[in-house]
Design a protein around this motif. Structure first.
Motif: not given
Length: 85
Positions: A1-16
């Motif tokens: 489930p690491q991919v979903i944790r990484d995806a959620r972090a990306l979705f929460a802060s996409p600009q970088p």
């Protein structure tokens, strides 16, 4: 489930990510970006994750299109509890 944790972090802060992608596309003189996030049948994936992914793709695609670039997206079908994403 690491991919979903990484995806959620990306979705929460996409600009970088978006800024880095645009920079890389410019340096490589590439025409666009292919997005492929497929978490598979993970029990903790929710319908909200699908909605957040769609919002991210809209934001990312808008930034790419504004820069004259393209966005392609690989898709998959998976179940999350009682939903189908």
């Amino acid at each position: 489930p690491q991919v979903i944790r990484d995806a959620r972090a990306l979705f929460a802060s996409p600009q970088p990510f978006i800024d880095d992608a645009l920079s890389a596309l410019g340096a490589l003189n590439a025409s666009g970006f292919n997005m492929d996030i497929e978490p598979g049948p993970v029990p903790n994936v929710t319908a909200a994750d699908g909605e957040a992914y769609a919002a991210f793709l809209d934001t990312f695609g808008g930034a790419l299109h504004a820069a004259g670039r393209q966005l392609t997206v690989d898709i998959s079908h998976y179940r999350c509890g009682g939903c189908v994403v």
